[in-house]
Motif scaffolding. Structure first.
Motif, PDB file in Angstrom:
ATOM      1  N   GLN A  88       0.899  -1.338  -0.124  1.00  0.00           N
ATOM      2  CA  GLN A  88       0.013  -0.064   0.149  1.00  0.00           C
ATOM      3  C   GLN A  88       0.802   1.150   0.006  1.00  0.00           C
ATOM      4  OE1 GLN A  88      -3.079  -0.093   3.085  1.00  0.00           O
ATOM      5  NE2 GLN A  88      -4.056   1.290   1.833  1.00  0.00           N
ATOM      6  N   PHE A  89       1.826   1.237   0.850  1.00  0.00           N
ATOM      7  CA  PHE A  89       3.008   2.427   0.709  1.00  0.00           C
ATOM      8  C   PHE A  89       3.539   2.517  -0.843  1.00  0.00           C
ATOM      9  CE2 PHE A  89       7.396   3.576   1.319  1.00  0.00           C
ATOM     10  CZ  PHE A  89       7.110   5.015   1.875  1.00  0.00           C
ATOM     11  N   ALA A  90       3.940   1.546  -1.303  1.00  0.00           N
ATOM     12  CA  ALA A  90       4.486   1.425  -2.688  1.00  0.00           C
ATOM     13  C   ALA A  90       3.314   2.148  -3.612  1.00  0.00           C
ATOM     14  CB  ALA A  90       4.980   0.083  -3.154  1.00  0.00           C
ATOM     15  N   GLN A  91       2.369   1.610  -3.436  1.00  0.00           N
ATOM     16  CA  GLN A  91       1.211   2.254  -4.276  1.00  0.00           C
ATOM     17  C   GLN A  91       1.031   3.776  -4.041  1.00  0.00           C
ATOM     18  OE1 GLN A  91      -1.204   0.329  -6.697  1.00  0.00           O
ATOM     19  NE2 GLN A  91       0.476  -0.804  -6.487  1.00  0.00           N
ATOM     20  N   VAL A 138      12.961   3.297   1.531  1.00  0.00           N
ATOM     21  CA  VAL A 138      12.518   4.650   1.404  1.00  0.00           C
ATOM     22  C   VAL A 138      12.050   5.064   2.444  1.00  0.00           C
ATOM     23  CG1 VAL A 138      11.330   6.272   0.188  1.00  0.00           C
ATOM     24  CG2 VAL A 138      12.555   4.355  -1.060  1.00  0.00           C
ATOM     25  N   TYR A 139      11.200   4.297   3.268  1.00  0.00           N
ATOM     26  CA  TYR A 139      10.319   5.051   4.256  1.00  0.00           C
ATOM     27  C   TYR A 139      11.523   5.593   5.708  1.00  0.00           C
ATOM     28  CZ  TYR A 139       6.955   5.248   8.213  1.00  0.00           C
ATOM     29  OH  TYR A 139       6.217   5.820   9.295  1.00  0.00           O
ATOM     30  N   LEU A 143      11.738   9.313   7.082  1.00  0.00           N
ATOM     31  CA  LEU A 143      11.726   9.658   8.516  1.00  0.00           C
ATOM     32  C   LEU A 143      12.882  10.406   8.663  1.00  0.00           C
ATOM     33  CD1 LEU A 143      10.048   6.692   9.906  1.00  0.00           C
ATOM     34  CD2 LEU A 143       8.964   8.789   9.521  1.00  0.00           C
ATOM     35  N   ARG A 144      14.028   9.941   8.264  1.00  0.00           N
ATOM     36  CA  ARG A 144      15.329  10.720   8.854  1.00  0.00           C
ATOM     37  C   ARG A 144      15.327  12.040   8.140  1.00  0.00           C
ATOM     38  NH1 ARG A 144      20.266   6.413   9.015  1.00  0.00           N
ATOM     39  NH2 ARG A 144      21.234   8.575   9.261  1.00  0.00           N
TER      40      ARG A 144
ATOM     41  N   PHE B  61       6.255  -0.557   7.005  1.00  0.00           N
ATOM     42  CA  PHE B  61       6.285  -0.773   5.382  1.00  0.00           C
ATOM     43  C   PHE B  61       7.105  -1.685   4.955  1.00  0.00           C
ATOM     44  CE2 PHE B  61       4.466   3.506   6.256  1.00  0.00           C
ATOM     45  CZ  PHE B  61       3.178   3.272   6.191  1.00  0.00           C
ATOM     46  N   CYS B  62       7.441  -2.737   5.585  1.00  0.00           N
ATOM     47  CA  CYS B  62       8.419  -3.800   5.183  1.00  0.00           C
ATOM     48  C   CYS B  62       7.995  -5.243   5.277  1.00  0.00           C
ATOM     49  CB  CYS B  62       9.583  -3.377   6.487  1.00  0.00           C
ATOM     50  SG  CYS B  62      11.060  -4.573   6.757  1.00  0.00           S
ATOM     51  N   THR B  63       8.188  -5.639   4.097  1.00  0.00           N
ATOM     52  CA  THR B  63       7.797  -7.109   3.999  1.00  0.00           C
ATOM     53  C   THR B  63       8.522  -8.106   4.704  1.00  0.00           C
ATOM     54  OG1 THR B  63       6.454  -6.463   1.850  1.00  0.00           O
ATOM     55  CG2 THR B  63       7.104  -8.803   2.004  1.00  0.00           C
ATOM     56  N   PRO B  64      10.095  -8.112   4.234  1.00  0.00           N
ATOM     57  CA  PRO B  64      10.724  -9.071   5.087  1.00  0.00           C
ATOM     58  C   PRO B  64      11.102  -8.967   6.454  1.00  0.00           C
ATOM     59  CG  PRO B  64      12.060  -7.495   3.554  1.00  0.00           C
ATOM     60  CD  PRO B  64      10.726  -7.175   3.488  1.00  0.00           C
TER      61      PRO B  64
END
Lengths: 147, 137
Positions: A88-91, A138-139, A143-144, B61-64
């Motif tokens: 969902q984040f990627a979308q 990326v997330y 944030l950083r 947001f992290c799949t692995p």
């Protein structure tokens, strides 16, 4: 168990992990088409798909529908599951790039259209071909930068 | 034909990055940190293992991240002198900056004094984790 783990378990909404990767494959083809034809309408279509994925969830896009009806019944083996939040984040990131590209096109900045569409294409292709996790990379950087 | 140029550039650059990404993710690299960089139980919010501590930084947001947690919890479950700690990166940005963590999951391997001796970015491989644990006293 850590706090994070219990938090994740609480709102553990998972989907078949192969769905988003299949969707990324179609997204790649559509974005290549957008660039090859230089067509803002193709990007508007893809942007709409991104918007559905970002707001309703990646399992509700037309591409996910194709996956459910045509692809999943043919797949064998264990079903790998994944939390819906990373795709969902990627979308959502895809939607931002699509909007920037559309703005570029309608405001007479063809370079902005090309750059934004290319960025979305790179992410979709990396996801489809290399199982790239955009949110992972990326997330935290966002944030950083922000705080 | 002009419009095909950006496509070729993007796909070839992305392929180079993608190959590097797949090769580097999950690989455990040796860290060379001095005793001044030692992490304490106080800083991590959880007691350290008497021999080794595995510290996983995760995000939403992290799949692995989930697979990494399941793997590490499982590896640690049979070893009483090894502890596993999971940290929500978003809630500990100071620590994330201090430790120079750029993406999730990132797993740090700490020795008995809390000094980082190894680090894996991405979901590590089970055998590699077991190997690096057995090499630490």
């Amino acid at each position: 168990m850590t706090q994070l783990a219990s938090k994740v378990l609480e709102k553990n909404r998972t989907i078949d992990a192969r769905g988003p990767r299949f969707s990324a494959l179609i997204t790649t083809v559509v974005l290549v088409l957008a660039l090859a034809t230089n067509s803002v309408w193709v990007l508007v279509f893809q942007g709409t798909v991104f918007a559905i994925g970002a707001f309703r969830g990646p399992q509700f896009t037309p591409y996910a529908e194709i996956f459910k009806r045509l692809v999943r019944p043919r797949l064998k083996g264990d079903v790998p599951t994944e939390d819906i939040r990373p795709p969902q984040f990627a979308q959502s990131v895809g939607l931002i790039f699509a909007l920037v590209g559309i703005i570029g096109s309608v405001s007479g900045l063809p370079l902005l259209f090309t750059v934004a569409t290319s960025a979305a294409l790179a992410a979709a292709f990396l996801n489809a071909a290399f199982n790239f996790c955009l949110g992972c990379e990326v997330y935290l950087l966002l944030l950083r930068l922000r705080r | 034909m002009k419009s095909l140029v950006p496509i070729l550039i993007v796909l070839s650059l992305a392929s180079v990055y993608g190959i590097w990404y797949q090769r580097s993710r999950g690989k455990i690299r040796t860290s060379k940190k001095g005793p001044e960089g030692a992490l304490s139980a106080e800083l991590l919010g959880s007691p350290l293992g008497s021999r080794v501590t595995l510290v996983q930084f995760s995000s939403a947001f992290c799949t692995p991240c989930r697979a990494t947690r399941i793997l590490l919890e499982n590896v640690v479950s049979t070893l009483s002198d090894v502890k596993y700690i999971e940290i929500d990166a978003e809630a500990h940005l100071d620590l994330v900056r201090k430790l120079n963590i750029h993406s999730t999951p990132t797993t740090l391997i700490l020795n008995s004094s809390g000094i980082e001796v190894g680090r894996a970015v991405g979901a590590p491989n089970r055998d590699q984790v077991i190997n690096s644990l057995s090499s630490l006293r």
